[in-house]
Write a protein that holds these residues in place. Structure first.
Motif, PDB file in Angstrom:
ATOM      1  N   GLY A 191     -34.346  86.496  14.687  1.00  0.00           N
ATOM      2  CA  GLY A 191     -35.527  87.299  14.942  1.00  0.00           C
ATOM      3  C   GLY A 191     -35.483  88.644  14.245  1.00  0.00           C
ATOM      4  N   LYS A 192     -36.567  89.378  14.402  1.00  0.00           N
ATOM      5  CA  LYS A 192     -36.721  90.712  13.813  1.00  0.00           C
ATOM      6  C   LYS A 192     -36.716  91.745  14.938  1.00  0.00           C
ATOM      7  CE  LYS A 192     -37.416  88.730   9.799  1.00  0.00           C
ATOM      8  NZ  LYS A 192     -36.381  88.736   8.740  1.00  0.00           N
ATOM      9  N   VAL A 193     -35.834  92.717  14.828  1.00  0.00           N
ATOM     10  CA  VAL A 193     -35.582  93.650  15.932  1.00  0.00           C
ATOM     11  C   VAL A 193     -36.089  95.060  15.619  1.00  0.00           C
ATOM     12  CG1 VAL A 193     -33.817  94.628  17.446  1.00  0.00           C
ATOM     13  CG2 VAL A 193     -33.491  92.358  16.447  1.00  0.00           C
ATOM     14  N   ALA A 194     -36.695  95.690  16.613  1.00  0.00           N
ATOM     15  CA  ALA A 194     -37.027  97.113  16.556  1.00  0.00           C
ATOM     16  C   ALA A 194     -36.128  97.844  17.533  1.00  0.00           C
ATOM     17  CB  ALA A 194     -38.490  97.353  16.915  1.00  0.00           C
ATOM     18  N   ILE A 195     -35.562  98.966  17.109  1.00  0.00           N
ATOM     19  CA  ILE A 195     -34.712  99.780  17.981  1.00  0.00           C
ATOM     20  C   ILE A 195     -35.474 101.028  18.399  1.00  0.00           C
ATOM     21  CG2 ILE A 195     -32.568 101.076  18.196  1.00  0.00           C
ATOM     22  CD1 ILE A 195     -31.329  99.333  16.072  1.00  0.00           C
ATOM     23  N   LEU A 196     -35.555 101.249  19.702  1.00  0.00           N
ATOM     24  CA  LEU A 196     -36.077 102.500  20.231  1.00  0.00           C
ATOM     25  C   LEU A 196     -34.884 103.404  20.466  1.00  0.00           C
ATOM     26  CD1 LEU A 196     -38.769 101.238  22.783  1.00  0.00           C
ATOM     27  CD2 LEU A 196     -39.058 101.897  20.375  1.00  0.00           C
ATOM     28  N   LEU A 197     -34.679 104.340  19.548  1.00  0.00           N
ATOM     29  CA  LEU A 197     -33.537 105.236  19.609  1.00  0.00           C
ATOM     30  C   LEU A 197     -33.720 106.270  20.715  1.00  0.00           C
ATOM     31  CD1 LEU A 197     -33.345 105.938  15.776  1.00  0.00           C
ATOM     32  CD2 LEU A 197     -31.835 104.410  17.051  1.00  0.00           C
ATOM     33  N   GLY A 198     -32.594 106.721  21.266  1.00  0.00           N
ATOM     34  CA  GLY A 198     -32.636 107.797  22.240  1.00  0.00           C
ATOM     35  C   GLY A 198     -32.854 109.137  21.565  1.00  0.00           C
ATOM     36  N   ALA A 199     -32.715 110.204  22.328  1.00  0.00           N
ATOM     37  CA  ALA A 199     -32.898 111.544  21.792  1.00  0.00           C
ATOM     38  C   ALA A 199     -31.829 111.849  20.749  1.00  0.00           C
ATOM     39  CB  ALA A 199     -32.853 112.568  22.922  1.00  0.00           C
ATOM     40  N   THR A 200     -32.181 112.661  19.771  1.00  0.00           N
ATOM     41  CA  THR A 200     -31.235 113.032  18.729  1.00  0.00           C
ATOM     42  C   THR A 200     -30.293 114.132  19.226  1.00  0.00           C
ATOM     43  OG1 THR A 200     -32.805 114.654  17.841  1.00  0.00           O
ATOM     44  CG2 THR A 200     -32.853 112.440  16.893  1.00  0.00           C
ATOM     45  N   GLY A 201     -29.145 114.244  18.555  1.00  0.00           N
ATOM     46  CA  GLY A 201     -28.243 115.346  18.836  1.00  0.00           C
ATOM     47  C   GLY A 201     -27.194 115.081  19.888  1.00  0.00           C
ATOM     48  N   ASN A 202     -27.064 113.834  20.345  1.00  0.00           N
ATOM     49  CA  ASN A 202     -26.024 113.546  21.338  1.00  0.00           C
ATOM     50  C   ASN A 202     -25.351 112.223  21.018  1.00  0.00           C
ATOM     51  OD1 ASN A 202     -27.151 111.292  23.253  1.00  0.00           O
ATOM     52  ND2 ASN A 202     -28.850 112.718  22.963  1.00  0.00           N
ATOM     53  N   ASN A 203     -24.137 112.071  21.521  1.00  0.00           N
ATOM     54  CA  ASN A 203     -23.340 110.905  21.163  1.00  0.00           C
ATOM     55  C   ASN A 203     -23.837 109.620  21.814  1.00  0.00           C
ATOM     56  OD1 ASN A 203     -22.232 111.744  23.833  1.00  0.00           O
ATOM     57  ND2 ASN A 203     -20.790 110.091  23.447  1.00  0.00           N
ATOM     58  N   VAL A 204     -24.629 109.732  22.877  1.00  0.00           N
ATOM     59  CA  VAL A 204     -25.133 108.533  23.536  1.00  0.00           C
ATOM     60  C   VAL A 204     -25.985 107.715  22.554  1.00  0.00           C
ATOM     61  CG1 VAL A 204     -26.526 107.637  25.427  1.00  0.00           C
ATOM     62  CG2 VAL A 204     -25.092 109.646  25.790  1.00  0.00           C
TER      63      VAL A 204
END
Length: 352
Positions: A191-204
């Motif tokens: 399949g084709k995946v989209a990633i919803l990234l978390g907030a920038t600037g942190n290691n999580v």
């Protein structure tokens, strides 16, 4: 040898405390917000740090003033449960607790921590907003010989047993890998995946992304990432970003959301596009909130990896052990469970 003995003793103490008053540490419990399984320490790493090595002022824990710096508004289940856990444990132990909330403003969090010190806090628990930028606050704590326990997000360049005592939290890389494994299972590996990234600037965000991609890369090219964009860990942004991505990439058949709030927003967006979330577009996420686990029961979400926010018992026991002279490891990694169609219905009541 002495260091190894101290490490073993600390792990035993941390694990034992989390079981107190919790019939099932892996889940279950009452249905109130923040209920369910308490954290358990699964591993510790790094050398241990004693009160002498840290240079902290020794105080009687029962008479201590604990300052808690929360990074974000209590507007989502993770933050609500995290703050409540700290509050409940302080009340249970009879410890005075001072709380500040930075509302996602890094400068405000620095000011908050300095303010807690000015109010007399001699122990600090900090949930960092970002992995960088808190050094002025850490320096202020060190100048007052106040130990700092960090939770849920790591500090990148700060030094343990100097700038802060220890980090307590999840293995975020492993969370990403476990989410990828769930998505492989849900999609059959294609399949084709989209990633919803978390907030920038942190290691999580960084770690959950790398763990996810590394797992997919090791599996071959059956599942490919065709789009990724930050949803800033919010439901509203998760929905709007998913709407945009589905329009730009109609071939998307799976979404990996780096927290449950974005996943719930994605579910709404997928439904709005005329497709069925959980069927036409598979969805996996990280957190373990009750709404997301219920989504598995309802069939709109395919899997959730827990990130347990109940830091109160471990944070307080760590500070108490430290003041009693025990060596504290640089990192305490907590054990997170996961939810899927096989256990969600039985476990939903224990989710936060």
């Amino acid at each position: 040898m002495k260091s190894s003995l101290r490490l073993s003793a600390t792990l035993t103490t941390l694990a034992a405390l989390t079981l107190t008053g919790c019939a099932n540490p892996e889940g279950g419990g009452s249905s109130g917000t923040g209920s369910g399984g308490q954290q358990t320490a699964s591993a510790a790493s790094g050398p241990t740090c004693t009160i002498e090595q840290y240079g902290a002022t020794k105080v009687d824990f029962k008479n201590a003033v604990v300052g808690f710096s929360q990074s974000e508004a209590e507007a989502n289940p993770f933050r609500i449960t995290e703050t409540q856990s700290i509050t409940d444990e302080a009340q249970k132990l009879g410890v005075k607790l001072l709380k500040r909330n930075a509302n996602s403003n890094l400068g405000q969090q620095v000011s908050d921590i300095q303010g807690l010190l000015a109010q007399g806090a001699n122990l600090l628990v900090v949930a960092p907003l970002n992995s960088e930028g808190l050094q002025p606050a850490l320096d202020a704590a060190r100048a007052k010989h106040v130990p700092v326990v960090t939770i849920d997000r790591k500090l990148s360049s700060a030094t343990p047993c100097k700038d802060y005592l220890t980090f307590i939290g999840s293995d975020f890389v492993e969370q990403g890998k476990r989410a990828a494994a769930q998505l492989v299972k849900a999609t059959g590996g294609t399949g084709k995946v989209a990633i919803l990234l978390g907030a920038t600037g942190n290691n999580v965000t960084t770690d959950r992304t790398s763990g996810f991609k590394d797992y997919l890369a090791a599996q071959g090219k059956g599942l490919t990432v065709v789009a990724e964009q930050t949803g800033e860990f919010t439901r509203e942004k998760g929905q709007s970003v998913t709407e945009q991505l589905l329009q730009a990439h109609p071939e998307i058949t799976a979404v990996y959301a780096e927290n449950d709030e974005m996943a719930l927003g994605a579910v709404t967006a997928i439904s709005g596009s005329g497709r069925k979330p959980g069927k036409d577009v598979k969805v996996v996420s990280v957190d373990g909130t009750r709404n997301a686990v219920q989504g598995i029961v309802d069939g709109t979400i395919n899997g959730v990896v827990e990130s347990n926010p109940r830091f109160g018992p471990l944070a307080m026991s760590t500070l108490r052990d430290f003041l009693s002279g025990k060596g504290i490891p640089n990192t305490v990694t907590i054990k997170d469970k996961e939810y899927d169609p096989g256990n969600a219905a039985a476990e939903v009541a224990g989710a936060y």
